[in-house]
Design a protein around this motif. Sequence first.
Motif, PDB file in Angstrom:
ATOM      1  N   PRO A 201       5.540  -4.804   2.568  1.00  0.00           N
ATOM      2  CA  PRO A 201       4.778  -3.981   2.704  1.00  0.00           C
ATOM      3  C   PRO A 201       4.418  -2.137   1.919  1.00  0.00           C
ATOM      4  O   PRO A 201       3.328  -1.775   1.808  1.00  0.00           O
ATOM      5  N   VAL A 202       5.613  -2.472   1.178  1.00  0.00           N
ATOM      6  CA  VAL A 202       5.102  -1.224  -0.526  1.00  0.00           C
ATOM      7  C   VAL A 202       4.510  -1.408  -1.118  1.00  0.00           C
ATOM      8  O   VAL A 202       3.610  -1.307  -1.331  1.00  0.00           O
ATOM      9  N   LEU A 203       4.758  -2.496  -1.631  1.00  0.00           N
ATOM     10  CA  LEU A 203       3.978  -3.566  -2.739  1.00  0.00           C
ATOM     11  C   LEU A 203       2.266  -3.100  -1.953  1.00  0.00           C
ATOM     12  O   LEU A 203       1.414  -2.716  -3.114  1.00  0.00           O
ATOM     13  N   ASP A 204       1.889  -3.532  -0.682  1.00  0.00           N
ATOM     14  CA  ASP A 204       0.687  -3.274  -0.231  1.00  0.00           C
ATOM     15  C   ASP A 204       0.237  -1.267  -0.221  1.00  0.00           C
ATOM     16  O   ASP A 204      -1.078  -1.345  -0.726  1.00  0.00           O
ATOM     17  N   ALA A 205       0.715  -1.131   0.083  1.00  0.00           N
ATOM     18  CA  ALA A 205       0.890   0.667   0.135  1.00  0.00           C
ATOM     19  C   ALA A 205       0.987   0.945  -1.075  1.00  0.00           C
ATOM     20  O   ALA A 205       0.048   1.778  -1.329  1.00  0.00           O
ATOM     21  N   LEU A 206       1.705   0.266  -2.173  1.00  0.00           N
ATOM     22  CA  LEU A 206       1.002   0.924  -3.279  1.00  0.00           C
ATOM     23  C   LEU A 206      -0.249   0.615  -4.116  1.00  0.00           C
ATOM     24  O   LEU A 206      -0.798   1.265  -5.005  1.00  0.00           O
ATOM     25  N   SER A 207      -0.414  -0.026  -4.375  1.00  0.00           N
ATOM     26  CA  SER A 207      -1.893  -1.225  -4.332  1.00  0.00           C
ATOM     27  C   SER A 207      -3.059  -0.253  -3.423  1.00  0.00           C
ATOM     28  O   SER A 207      -3.899  -0.283  -4.326  1.00  0.00           O
ATOM     29  N   GLN A 208      -2.893   0.301  -2.239  1.00  0.00           N
ATOM     30  CA  GLN A 208      -3.885   1.210  -2.095  1.00  0.00           C
ATOM     31  C   GLN A 208      -3.702   2.627  -2.237  1.00  0.00           C
ATOM     32  O   GLN A 208      -5.037   3.129  -2.867  1.00  0.00           O
ATOM     33  N   ARG A 209      -2.754   2.679  -3.472  1.00  0.00           N
ATOM     34  CA  ARG A 209      -2.882   4.357  -3.534  1.00  0.00           C
ATOM     35  C   ARG A 209      -2.730   4.482  -5.026  1.00  0.00           C
ATOM     36  O   ARG A 209      -3.803   4.962  -5.661  1.00  0.00           O
ATOM     37  N   LEU A 210      -3.368   3.335  -5.528  1.00  0.00           N
ATOM     38  CA  LEU A 210      -3.039   3.005  -6.859  1.00  0.00           C
ATOM     39  C   LEU A 210      -4.898   2.552  -6.788  1.00  0.00           C
ATOM     40  O   LEU A 210      -5.485   3.572  -7.972  1.00  0.00           O
ATOM     41  N   ALA A 211      -5.274   1.656  -6.059  1.00  0.00           N
ATOM     42  CA  ALA A 211      -6.974   2.050  -6.240  1.00  0.00           C
ATOM     43  C   ALA A 211      -7.569   3.740  -5.684  1.00  0.00           C
ATOM     44  O   ALA A 211      -8.242   3.186  -5.739  1.00  0.00           O
ATOM     45  N   ARG A 212      -7.229   4.304  -5.002  1.00  0.00           N
ATOM     46  CA  ARG A 212      -6.839   6.017  -4.906  1.00  0.00           C
ATOM     47  C   ARG A 212      -7.183   6.690  -5.696  1.00  0.00           C
ATOM     48  O   ARG A 212      -6.860   7.795  -6.477  1.00  0.00           O
ATOM     49  N   GLY A 213      -6.266   6.131  -7.314  1.00  0.00           N
ATOM     50  CA  GLY A 213      -6.337   6.740  -8.561  1.00  0.00           C
ATOM     51  C   GLY A 213      -4.498   7.881  -9.024  1.00  0.00           C
ATOM     52  O   GLY A 213      -4.467   8.091  -9.554  1.00  0.00           O
ATOM     53  N   GLU A 214      -4.075   7.083  -7.659  1.00  0.00           N
ATOM     54  CA  GLU A 214      -3.101   8.027  -7.649  1.00  0.00           C
ATOM     55  C   GLU A 214      -1.612   7.128  -8.850  1.00  0.00           C
ATOM     56  O   GLU A 214      -2.216   6.507  -8.961  1.00  0.00           O
ATOM     57  N   ARG A 215      -1.088   8.421  -8.997  1.00  0.00           N
ATOM     58  CA  ARG A 215      -0.028   8.151  -9.919  1.00  0.00           C
ATOM     59  C   ARG A 215       1.282   8.352  -9.558  1.00  0.00           C
ATOM     60  O   ARG A 215       1.346   9.852  -8.992  1.00  0.00           O
TER      61      ARG A 215
END
Length: 222
Positions: A201-215
């Motif tokens: 679930p953390v990897l899912d959340a991080l995939s979404q954050r990366l898609a939004r351009g977050e670092r």
Amino acid sequence: MGVHCHRLVLHGEAAQWQARHGQPMGDADVDRLYEVFTPLNAAVVPDFADFIPGVLQTIAAIRGRGLKVGSTTGYNRPIMEVVTAIAARAGFVPDSLVCAGDLATGRPTPLMMWRSFANLGICCPWTVVKVDDTEVGIEEGLNAGSWTVGVSVSGNAMGLTLAEWQALSPAAQAERRAAASAKLRDAGAHYVIDSVADLLPVLDALSQRLARGERPVQPWRA
């Protein structure tokens, strides 16, 4: 911290050495202790090496997503030769392994992770998730520029075997979990989970954050 891992001597151990031998511990003393420690540690590893429940399935799912799995460790090569053989028989072989002593400095510097990046062909550290059960390992991930996930229950932050953990009352588990999680969050972990088995679930959340351009950023600097 520009020191070899095995040259980091804690204040308590240094004081005990001073009291017993009447002089401060020197580099030669540390080297002799290390030479004794390594074979002793390697000899007992098989008695304590076992996979955390659910981890092999999680690793398979991670690789099913096309991701690679690298490992950096505070153990040296002789000890890890024993550990990796046990892991391989159970079906796990990391795509990259970097050990303490492979490079000039270990944790919390990012050199072992950077070596792993090179081994795996990774150019962007923000596409990496560093999962660790120690505060110094979390610092290593942050210094490398990666996302960090602390493991609060199944590792060093808790310091209990599975049987010891299961023997605790729910109230005691909650108290110990909160204390371990606080240590990892204070070290800068972006997320804290009970076990690597809870990582997806953390990897899912991080995939979404990366898609939004977050670092990833160090939380205390956010």
